[in-house]
Design a protein around this motif. Structure first.
Motif, PDB file in Angstrom:
ATOM      1  N   THR A 270       0.732  -1.065  -0.009  1.00 15.78           N
ATOM      2  CA  THR A 270       0.012  -0.161  -0.030  1.00 15.78           C
ATOM      3  C   THR A 270       0.865   1.383  -0.016  1.00 15.78           C
ATOM      4  OG1 THR A 270      -0.196  -0.693   2.491  1.00 15.78           O
ATOM      5  CG2 THR A 270      -2.258  -0.673   0.974  1.00 15.78           C
ATOM      6  N   GLU A 271       1.901   1.202   0.580  1.00 14.58           N
ATOM      7  CA  GLU A 271       2.811   2.425   0.627  1.00 14.58           C
ATOM      8  C   GLU A 271       3.461   2.596  -0.691  1.00 14.58           C
ATOM      9  OE1 GLU A 271       7.148   3.534   2.569  1.00 14.58           O
ATOM     10  OE2 GLU A 271       5.812   1.909   3.752  1.00 14.58           O
ATOM     11  N   VAL A 272       3.773   1.810  -1.546  1.00 15.45           N
ATOM     12  CA  VAL A 272       4.146   2.032  -2.637  1.00 15.45           C
ATOM     13  C   VAL A 272       2.907   2.478  -3.664  1.00 15.45           C
ATOM     14  CG1 VAL A 272       4.946   1.078  -5.086  1.00 15.45           C
ATOM     15  CG2 VAL A 272       5.842   0.252  -2.615  1.00 15.45           C
ATOM     16  N   ASN A 273       1.670   1.841  -3.407  1.00 18.05           N
ATOM     17  CA  ASN A 273       0.589   2.424  -4.318  1.00 18.05           C
ATOM     18  C   ASN A 273       0.205   3.830  -3.785  1.00 18.05           C
ATOM     19  OD1 ASN A 273       0.187   0.089  -6.008  1.00 18.05           O
ATOM     20  ND2 ASN A 273      -0.993  -1.062  -4.416  1.00 18.05           N
ATOM     21  N   ASP A 274       0.248   4.109  -2.704  1.00 12.06           N
ATOM     22  CA  ASP A 274      -0.143   5.602  -2.035  1.00 12.06           C
ATOM     23  C   ASP A 274       0.828   6.525  -2.830  1.00 12.06           C
ATOM     24  OD1 ASP A 274      -1.916   4.311  -0.668  1.00 12.06           O
ATOM     25  OD2 ASP A 274      -0.981   4.869   1.250  1.00 12.06           O
ATOM     26  N   LYS A 275       1.959   6.161  -2.704  1.00 11.84           N
ATOM     27  CA  LYS A 275       2.903   7.333  -3.706  1.00 11.84           C
ATOM     28  C   LYS A 275       2.601   7.247  -4.994  1.00 11.84           C
ATOM     29  CE  LYS A 275       6.711   9.665  -3.658  1.00 11.84           C
ATOM     30  NZ  LYS A 275       6.628  11.183  -2.993  1.00 11.84           N
ATOM     31  N   LEU A 276       2.510   6.110  -5.558  1.00 10.42           N
ATOM     32  CA  LEU A 276       2.150   6.505  -7.047  1.00 10.42           C
ATOM     33  C   LEU A 276       0.998   7.169  -7.115  1.00 10.42           C
ATOM     34  CD1 LEU A 276       2.569   2.862  -8.826  1.00 10.42           C
ATOM     35  CD2 LEU A 276       3.529   4.849  -9.607  1.00 10.42           C
ATOM     36  N   ALA A 277       0.121   6.873  -6.570  1.00  3.05           N
ATOM     37  CA  ALA A 277      -1.392   7.570  -6.660  1.00  3.05           C
ATOM     38  C   ALA A 277      -1.095   9.056  -6.506  1.00  3.05           C
ATOM     39  CB  ALA A 277      -2.577   6.938  -5.624  1.00  3.05           C
ATOM     40  N   GLU A 278      -0.199   9.375  -5.548  1.00  8.37           N
ATOM     41  CA  GLU A 278       0.000  11.059  -5.278  1.00  8.37           C
ATOM     42  C   GLU A 278       0.665  11.437  -6.461  1.00  8.37           C
ATOM     43  OE1 GLU A 278       2.754  11.695  -1.814  1.00  8.37           O
ATOM     44  OE2 GLU A 278       3.397  13.322  -3.162  1.00  8.37           O
ATOM     45  N   LEU A 279       1.791  10.600  -7.051  1.00  6.25           N
ATOM     46  CA  LEU A 279       2.519  11.306  -8.326  1.00  6.25           C
ATOM     47  C   LEU A 279       1.509  11.077  -9.465  1.00  6.25           C
ATOM     48  CD1 LEU A 279       5.842   9.230  -7.698  1.00  6.25           C
ATOM     49  CD2 LEU A 279       5.430  11.630  -7.555  1.00  6.25           C
ATOM     50  N   ARG A 280       0.645  10.309  -9.669  1.00  9.42           N
ATOM     51  CA  ARG A 280      -0.478  10.310 -10.725  1.00  9.42           C
ATOM     52  C   ARG A 280      -1.527  11.359 -10.601  1.00  9.42           C
ATOM     53  NH1 ARG A 280      -0.989   3.718 -10.964  1.00  9.42           N
ATOM     54  NH2 ARG A 280       0.648   3.478 -12.639  1.00  9.42           N
ATOM     55  N   ASN A 281      -1.736  11.767  -9.323  1.00 10.56           N
ATOM     56  CA  ASN A 281      -2.552  13.004  -9.047  1.00 10.56           C
ATOM     57  C   ASN A 281      -1.692  14.342  -9.746  1.00 10.56           C
ATOM     58  OD1 ASN A 281      -4.866  14.256  -8.326  1.00 10.56           O
ATOM     59  ND2 ASN A 281      -3.988  14.175  -6.094  1.00 10.56           N
ATOM     60  N   GLN A 282      -0.514  14.154  -9.508  1.00  6.12           N
ATOM     61  CA  GLN A 282      -0.096  15.540  -9.975  1.00  6.12           C
ATOM     62  C   GLN A 282       0.125  15.472 -11.377  1.00  6.12           C
ATOM     63  OE1 GLN A 282       3.979  15.799  -8.182  1.00  6.12           O
ATOM     64  NE2 GLN A 282       3.409  15.274  -6.122  1.00  6.12           N
ATOM     65  N   ILE A 283       0.360  14.150 -11.958  1.00 10.53           N
ATOM     66  CA  ILE A 283       0.438  14.230 -13.578  1.00 10.53           C
ATOM     67  C   ILE A 283      -0.941  14.617 -13.903  1.00 10.53           C
ATOM     68  CG2 ILE A 283       0.335  12.455 -15.400  1.00 10.53           C
ATOM     69  CD1 ILE A 283       3.271  12.567 -14.837  1.00 10.53           C
ATOM     70  N   ASP A 284      -1.965  14.128 -13.324  1.00 13.20           N
ATOM     71  CA  ASP A 284      -3.479  14.426 -13.939  1.00 13.20           C
ATOM     72  C   ASP A 284      -3.430  15.885 -13.809  1.00 13.20           C
ATOM     73  OD1 ASP A 284      -3.854  11.724 -14.048  1.00 13.20           O
ATOM     74  OD2 ASP A 284      -5.225  11.612 -12.577  1.00 13.20           O
ATOM     75  N   LYS A 285      -3.081  16.678 -12.924  1.00 12.02           N
ATOM     76  CA  LYS A 285      -3.281  18.137 -12.820  1.00 12.02           C
ATOM     77  C   LYS A 285      -2.410  18.795 -13.822  1.00 12.02           C
ATOM     78  CE  LYS A 285      -4.408  18.676  -7.994  1.00 12.02           C
ATOM     79  NZ  LYS A 285      -3.724  18.660  -6.713  1.00 12.02           N
ATOM     80  N   ILE A 286      -1.272  18.450 -14.087  1.00 10.69           N
ATOM     81  CA  ILE A 286      -0.448  18.907 -15.092  1.00 10.69           C
ATOM     82  C   ILE A 286      -0.984  18.764 -16.382  1.00 10.69           C
ATOM     83  CG2 ILE A 286       1.818  19.176 -16.177  1.00 10.69           C
ATOM     84  CD1 ILE A 286       3.104  18.423 -13.417  1.00 10.69           C
ATOM     85  N   ASP A 287      -1.498  17.506 -16.889  1.00  8.52           N
ATOM     86  CA  ASP A 287      -2.143  17.232 -18.055  1.00  8.52           C
ATOM     87  C   ASP A 287      -3.397  18.104 -18.258  1.00  8.52           C
ATOM     88  OD1 ASP A 287      -0.154  15.451 -18.338  1.00  8.52           O
ATOM     89  OD2 ASP A 287      -1.511  13.409 -18.382  1.00  8.52           O
TER      90      ASP A 287
END
Ligand code: PEP
Ligand code: MN
Length: 376
Positions: A270-287
């Motif tokens: 879950t720790e890895v998944n949470d970190k990934l989700a956070e980074l993907r959230n940033q990507i979504d905003k930038i996109d």
């Protein structure tokens, strides 16, 4: 849109023992009984191979080149299978090939790149397969056309073949590159997007045409979550009758496979998944921002188009385009973006701008007036 393919998972027909990565290997062509059987023994001994491939009928560009050993090779394959236990795979290009291969007990058939380009050929193969429960792999067509690839898979699947996989072997291109066939990964990703359950097996031998690059392409294919590899291996590549430069000895193949790094498409941590989700959230905003800015840019492009039209100025001013290209690429370089990427991006934006402005230039006065009215 998703493809409506009826497919059984890969482990129902190959890789039942779960050796990872899944590797199908063997010579480009069956040449002699000794060459085939000895290669099969060495491959089996590595313990890393799930099936033995061999070309029996070879599609060659010019007549007079070695066109495959023909049906006799099927007997050699039978012996190789009996002695090593490896299931066998051959290319079929006609109904007769299908019939002979099945009669000889070949376990897996594949449709070659030169056949996939031709719907008549694919349909002939599909018709010959009706009512037969044999796994079939479909190579991408020689030319970069995703729908031809999809069409061939659909024809085979419609014939009732559910043990189905695609093989990505790269595409012909005029552009000179280090590869024999350009990988054009986007097309394989396109297929995966259309048919997420369809296994895709990468063929680094025919992509690279060069044994030194096989490891590199294999790793990239696995990193893109492809399900396996088909690699040409010959007991003595230096004397191979076909594709000598891209074949590797069974020992070299074992080395290539050992050096591959297997990564997982998903993790349970879950720790890895949470970190990934956070980074993907940033990507979504930038996109979202990038898209918003693109739309704003296009609105200005439209204004410029109208202004050019009113003042009888040509759409393209080469000096302005040169200036954009030069300024933006040096800025992007300073921000650590590659020049190749920036140029591609700018060219894409520029061609869309030109398309928009051409539309504006060619719109009749009446059409524009009508548009103004509907927007009013
Ligand atoms: C082969 O696998 O031997 C072959 C002929 O490949 P392709 O159809 O990809 O050219
Ligand atoms: Mn080959």
């Amino acid at each position: 849109m998703k493809l409506n393919l009826n497919i059984q998972p890969l482990n129902t027909w190959i890789n039942k023992t779960g050796i990872e990565p899944l590797v199908i290997a063997g010579p480009c062509s069956a040449e002699t009984e000794d060459q085939l059987v000895a290669t099969a023994h060495l491959l089996a001994k590595t313990g890393k191979i799930s099936a033995l491939r061999a070309g029996i009928w070879k599609p060659r560009t010019r007549p007079g080149e070695f066109e495959g050993i023909g049906s006799i090779g099927l007997e050699w394959l039978k012996r190789a299978k009996a002695e090593t236990g490896l299931p066998t795979a051959v290319e079929v290009a006609t109904a007769k090939h299908v019939e002979e291969a099945l009669k000889a007990g070949v376990d897996i058939l594949w449709v070659g790149a030169r056949s996939t380009v031709n719907p008549f050929t694919v349909q002939e193969i599909a018709d010959a397969l009706r009512g037969v429960d044999v796994p079939v792999m479909v190579k991408n067509p020689v030319n970069p056309d995703l729908s031809l690839w999809v069409g061939a898979l659909e024809r085979i699947n419609n014939a009732g073949i559910t043990k189905l996989a695609a093989i990505h072997r790269g595409f012909s291109s005029y552009e000179k590159s280090a590869f024999r066939n350009e990988p054009m990964w986007d097309l394989a990703i396109g297929l995966k997007t259309l048919a997420p359950h369809l296994p895709i097996i990468n063929d680094p031998s025919h992509i690279t045409g060069n044994r030194d690059l096989i490891g590199y392409i294999s790793q990239k294919a696995l990193d893109l979550d492809m399900q396996g590899l088909m690699i040409e291996s010959h007991i003595d590549p230096s004397v191979a009758w076909t594709d000598a430069k891209q074949q590797v000895t069974p020992a070299a193949l074992a080395d290539i496979i050992t050096n591959l790094h297997l990564r997982k498409p998903e993790v349970r941590n879950t720790e890895v998944n949470d970190k990934l989700a956070e980074l993907r959230n940033q990507i979504d905003k930038i996109d979202d921002l990038v898209i918003q800015k693109m739309a704003e840019r296009m609105q200005i492009v439209e204004k410029i188009g109208n202004y050019k039209k009113d003042n009888d100025i040509t759409i393209l001013q080469v000096s302005r385009w040169d200036e954009i290209l030069h300024k933006r690429t040096s800025y992007a370089k300073a921000l650590k973006l590659s020049t190749e990427f920036t140029e591609k991006l700018l060219e894409l934006m520029h061609s869309e701008s030109i398309r928009k402005q051409t539309e504006i230039m060619n719109k009749s006065e009446a059409g524009q007036a009508a548009e103004k009215l509907t927007h009013a």
